[in-house]
Design a protein around this motif. Structure first.
Motif, short mmCIF file in Angstrom:
data_model
loop_
_atom_site.label_atom_id
_atom_site.label_comp_id
_atom_site.label_asym_id
_atom_site.label_seq_id
_atom_site.Cartn_x
_atom_site.Cartn_y
_atom_site.Cartn_z
N GLY A 1 0.79 -1.23 0.00
CA GLY A 1 0.00 0.00 0.00
C GLY A 1 0.82 1.27 0.00
N ARG B 1 4.55 -0.66 -3.02
CA ARG B 1 3.66 -0.06 -4.03
C ARG B 1 4.39 0.05 -5.38
NH1 ARG B 1 3.60 5.15 -5.74
NH2 ARG B 1 1.68 5.84 -6.79
N LEU C 1 -2.14 -7.59 -3.96
CA LEU C 1 -1.64 -6.55 -3.05
C LEU C 1 -2.07 -6.89 -1.63
CD1 LEU C 1 -3.13 -3.76 -5.30
CD2 LEU C 1 -0.67 -4.15 -5.08
N THR C 2 -1.12 -6.92 -0.71
CA THR C 2 -1.49 -7.20 0.68
C THR C 2 -0.88 -6.19 1.64
OG1 THR C 2 0.35 -8.66 1.25
CG2 THR C 2 -1.51 -9.68 0.16
N LEU D 1 -6.69 -1.72 4.02
CA LEU D 1 -7.30 -2.00 2.72
C LEU D 1 -7.41 -0.75 1.83
CD1 LEU D 1 -8.19 -4.60 1.38
CD2 LEU D 1 -10.49 -4.20 2.23
N LEU E 1 -4.34 -0.17 -0.19
CA LEU E 1 -4.16 -1.20 -1.22
C LEU E 1 -5.11 -0.94 -2.38
CD1 LEU E 1 -4.06 -4.28 1.18
CD2 LEU E 1 -2.09 -3.16 0.12
N LYS E 2 -6.36 -0.55 -2.06
CA LYS E 2 -7.37 -0.31 -3.10
C LYS E 2 -6.93 0.83 -4.01
CE LYS E 2 -10.73 -3.25 -2.44
NZ LYS E 2 -11.03 -4.21 -3.50
N GLU F 1 -4.44 -0.61 -6.26
CA GLU F 1 -5.16 -1.50 -7.19
C GLU F 1 -5.76 -0.67 -8.33
OE1 GLU F 1 -7.98 -4.27 -5.27
OE2 GLU F 1 -9.33 -3.93 -6.95
N SER G 1 -6.83 -6.76 -4.06
CA SER G 1 -6.32 -6.42 -2.72
C SER G 1 -6.84 -7.36 -1.65
CB SER G 1 -6.74 -5.00 -2.34
OG SER G 1 -6.36 -4.08 -3.32
N SER H 1 -6.61 -7.78 2.71
CA SER H 1 -6.07 -7.31 3.98
C SER H 1 -5.47 -8.51 4.72
CB SER H 1 -7.21 -6.68 4.79
OG SER H 1 -6.79 -6.51 6.10
#
Ligand SMILES: NC(=O)c1ccc[n+]([C@@H]2O[C@H](COP(=O)([O-])OP(=O)(O)OC[C@H]3O[C@@H](n4cnc5c(N)ncnc54)[C@H](OP(=O)(O)O)[C@@H]3O)[C@@H](O)[C@H]2O)c1
Length: 225
Positions: A10, A15, A30-31, A35, A38-39, A42, A54, A56
């Motif tokens: 993230g 990233r 993506l972790t 969240l 990450l979104k 994404e 993504s 979590s």
């Protein structure tokens, strides 16, 4: 489409590696714990024509890690894992709080171990893949006011070198990445680095990593004067 898991995706280096690998045609998983961050990554990947999803995941929680890997393998064939999630606390050793030391060991060491152990059976099944551990020059030499962090990164170095040997007869490539300081949110709650704008950008470091991807050991020195 082969998928690649990036932990701590993230922000910062995670990233940037996610964006670069997405451009190379990988589906990026993506972790991280947050969240929303990450979104955002994404969406950036998808807006650029790439593919990402993504999840979590707190890498310090073994059951959560195992369940996540089980879910992740259902979407696309799993090609690899970048163990990038990490935290640092700095200061004189005798003043380090127990909570700070355990957070570094849990995230940097156990998190990397849990994720690697969970994914390896799937990589072995396909006999190909990438396991990249983002370490630090703190995994190469001791530093003042970094004892706990350095201890955690030396542990990841030991893990990585051992897996390189253990997997040398397979097509699973294990990479150890040692970089100097980067200008990322890593330093937001610390005054250990006085002027982080003098550090390399995470984008530059991600590009240097990909330029050297044929090496098993990648060392990127800090450009701090
Ligand atoms: N910045 C530097 O100067 C530098 C230099 C050498 C090496 N490194 C290493 O580079 C890696 C990336 O750091 P960075 O500089 O890009 O810092 P960063 O922007 O703070 O990224 C670290 C990421 O790890 C995630 N994370 C932290 N704890 C986690 C947990 N328990 N489970 C899952 N995700 C977790 C964080 O997201 P959430 O909080 O949302 O989970 C965050 O996105 C780290 O391993 C660090 O040790 C950094």
């Amino acid at each position: 489409m082969k998928s690649l898991i990036v932990t701590g995706a993230g922000s910062g280096l995670g990233r940037e590696l996610a964006l670069l690998y997405a451009k190379q045609g990988f589906h990026i998983i993506l972790t991280g714990r947050t969240l929303e961050k990450l979104k955002k990554v994404e969406r950036e990947i998808q807006d650029a024509g790439g593919s990402a999803q993504s999840f979590s995941v707190d890498v310090t929680k073994l059951e959560e890690v195992r369940q996540f890997i089980e879910d992740a393998v259902r979407s696309y064939p799993l090609f690899g894992l970048i163990n990038n999630a990490g935290v640092g606390h700095f200061g004189p050793f005798e003043e380090m709080a127990e909570k700070e030391i355990s957070e570094m060991l849990d995230t940097n060491v156990l998190g990397t171990i849990y994720m690697s152990q969970a994914i390896l059976p799937y990589l072995k099944e396909r006999n190909e893949g990438l396991l990249m551990n983002i370490i630090s020059t703190a995994g190469l030499k001791g530093k003042v006011n970094e004892a706990g962090y350095v201890a955690s990164k030396f542990a990841v170095r030991g893990l990585t070198e051992s897996l390189q040997k253990e997997l040398e007869d397979t097509n699973i490539k294990v990479k150890a990445v040692y970089m100097g300081g980067m200008d990322t949110p890593f330093w937001d709650e610390s005054d250990h680095i006085k002027d982080k704008s003098r550090l390399r950008s995470p984008k530059e470091v991600a590009e240097l990593i990909l330029d050297s991807i044929d090496e098993d050991t990648i060392v990127i020195e800090s450009n701090r004067k």
